[in-house]
Design a protein around this motif. Sequence first.
Motif, PDB file in Angstrom:
ATOM      1  N   LEU A 219       0.861  -1.173   0.000  1.00  9.91           N
ATOM      2  CA  LEU A 219       0.000   0.000   0.000  1.00  9.91           C
ATOM      3  C   LEU A 219       0.903   1.230   0.000  1.00  9.91           C
ATOM      4  O   LEU A 219       1.688   1.431   0.921  1.00  9.91           O
ATOM      5  N   GLN A 220       0.798   2.024  -1.035  1.00 10.73           N
ATOM      6  CA  GLN A 220       1.585   3.253  -1.121  1.00 10.73           C
ATOM      7  C   GLN A 220       0.735   4.402  -0.572  1.00 10.73           C
ATOM      8  O   GLN A 220      -0.358   4.667  -1.063  1.00 10.73           O
ATOM      9  N   CYS A 221       1.249   5.075   0.453  1.00 16.84           N
ATOM     10  CA  CYS A 221       0.516   6.121   1.149  1.00 16.84           C
ATOM     11  C   CYS A 221       1.137   7.477   0.827  1.00 16.84           C
ATOM     12  O   CYS A 221       2.334   7.691   1.046  1.00 16.84           O
ATOM     13  N   ALA A 222       0.327   8.387   0.307  1.00 14.46           N
ATOM     14  CA  ALA A 222       0.802   9.705  -0.079  1.00 14.46           C
ATOM     15  C   ALA A 222      -0.202  10.756   0.386  1.00 14.46           C
ATOM     16  O   ALA A 222      -1.326  10.444   0.780  1.00 14.46           O
ATOM     17  N   GLY A 223       0.211  12.022   0.345  1.00 16.84           N
ATOM     18  CA  GLY A 223      -0.666  13.104   0.752  1.00 16.84           C
ATOM     19  C   GLY A 223      -0.117  13.825   1.955  1.00 16.84           C
ATOM     20  O   GLY A 223       1.084  14.124   2.035  1.00 16.84           O
ATOM     21  N   HIS A 224      -0.983  14.098   2.925  1.00 18.90           N
ATOM     22  CA  HIS A 224      -0.555  14.811   4.130  1.00 18.90           C
ATOM     23  C   HIS A 224      -1.296  14.249   5.336  1.00 18.90           C
ATOM     24  O   HIS A 224      -2.520  14.329   5.417  1.00 18.90           O
ATOM     25  N   GLY A 225      -0.551  13.655   6.254  1.00 24.62           N
ATOM     26  CA  GLY A 225      -1.178  13.080   7.437  1.00 24.62           C
ATOM     27  C   GLY A 225      -0.285  12.062   8.107  1.00 24.62           C
ATOM     28  O   GLY A 225       0.948  12.147   8.038  1.00 24.62           O
ATOM     29  N   THR A 226      -0.909  11.077   8.727  1.00 25.49           N
ATOM     30  CA  THR A 226      -0.186  10.074   9.502  1.00 25.49           C
ATOM     31  C   THR A 226      -0.713   8.689   9.163  1.00 25.49           C
ATOM     32  O   THR A 226      -1.927   8.483   9.063  1.00 25.49           O
ATOM     33  N   VAL A 227       0.196   7.746   8.988  1.00 30.65           N
ATOM     34  CA  VAL A 227      -0.167   6.347   8.771  1.00 30.65           C
ATOM     35  C   VAL A 227       0.210   5.565  10.023  1.00 30.65           C
ATOM     36  O   VAL A 227       1.302   5.744  10.579  1.00 30.65           O
ATOM     37  N   TYR A 228      -0.690   4.711  10.472  1.00 26.38           N
ATOM     38  CA  TYR A 228      -0.461   3.894  11.661  1.00 26.38           C
ATOM     39  C   TYR A 228      -0.201   2.454  11.222  1.00 26.38           C
ATOM     40  O   TYR A 228      -0.985   1.865  10.469  1.00 26.38           O
ATOM     41  N   VAL A 229       0.899   1.904  11.713  1.00 27.99           N
ATOM     42  CA  VAL A 229       1.352   0.583  11.299  1.00 27.99           C
ATOM     43  C   VAL A 229       1.593  -0.258  12.540  1.00 27.99           C
ATOM     44  O   VAL A 229       2.149   0.216  13.538  1.00 27.99           O
ATOM     45  N   GLN A 230       1.179  -1.521  12.502  1.00 24.30           N
ATOM     46  CA  GLN A 230       1.463  -2.406  13.619  1.00 24.30           C
ATOM     47  C   GLN A 230       2.804  -3.104  13.388  1.00 24.30           C
ATOM     48  O   GLN A 230       3.258  -3.246  12.252  1.00 24.30           O
ATOM     49  N   ALA A 231       3.408  -3.519  14.502  1.00 25.20           N
ATOM     50  CA  ALA A 231       4.738  -4.127  14.433  1.00 25.20           C
ATOM     51  C   ALA A 231       4.646  -5.625  14.150  1.00 25.20           C
ATOM     52  O   ALA A 231       5.333  -6.446  14.766  1.00 25.20           O
ATOM     53  N   SER A 232       3.795  -6.000  13.202  1.00 20.95           N
ATOM     54  CA  SER A 232       3.573  -7.403  12.884  1.00 20.95           C
ATOM     55  C   SER A 232       2.747  -7.477  11.616  1.00 20.95           C
ATOM     56  O   SER A 232       2.090  -6.509  11.226  1.00 20.95           O
TER      57      SER A 232
END
Length: 236
Positions: A219-232
């Motif tokens: 998933l390529q995330c672009a724009g302006h903001g925050t992406v939340y990712v889990q450590a798994s």
Amino acid sequence: MFTKVNSKVVSVDVAQSGPVVARRGAMLFYTGDVRFQPHQIAGMGAGSGGMSGIGGAIGQRLAGEHESTLLATGHGVVHFGFRGIEVEIVDVGRVGGLIRVEASRTLAYTSGLQASVVSVTAQGGGSGGGGGGLFGSLRSAAAGAVTGQGMFTTQLSGQGQVVILGHGGVFELGVAPDRPPVTVDPQAYVAAAGQVTTTLTSNVSWRNVGRTGGEAMQLQCAGHGTVYVQASEEKL
């Protein structure tokens, strides 16, 4: 509002916070006079995200992303947790007033937030890489089946808090127009806040998807903001 009891449990005084929406099975215990009743998010009916007919039906079948929710009201303190998974509290007002989070990753949120189920192709106000109309819906459904992401996602907007879930904890990645896009493994993706557009990308042809590892799809995330990712990469 929500308070972390430890890394896997939150508590909330519903008399102070107002009604709280939580996934079914998340309530661990409560003190005081608290009542629970069934709750439904806007867009859960036919045609979520403006889609209907075959597009909506395919999305509902392929994406098991809709979790049953309850509304907690009254006077008392409720403790929430789910399967011993780590929790993270996000103040939606502080992240631009908008967050889109996978339903399976949502533990609870204050009902002052406006919640709706939207098509992933509408994330961040962009196309999400799926294209429009039925073709875009079908492509999103196929992508969801391959990556584990659904065709729909929960959108929360306004002022309030949401508690999200992540195996091994959740960390934040900033996204900005003047920076390279952030590329995330779909299984590790949890949520995106602000004006973030997610586009499914691949370094292999579609005909070879089934012969490659999960890293072939991103998933390529672009724009302006925050992406939340889990450590798994573990699913819920």
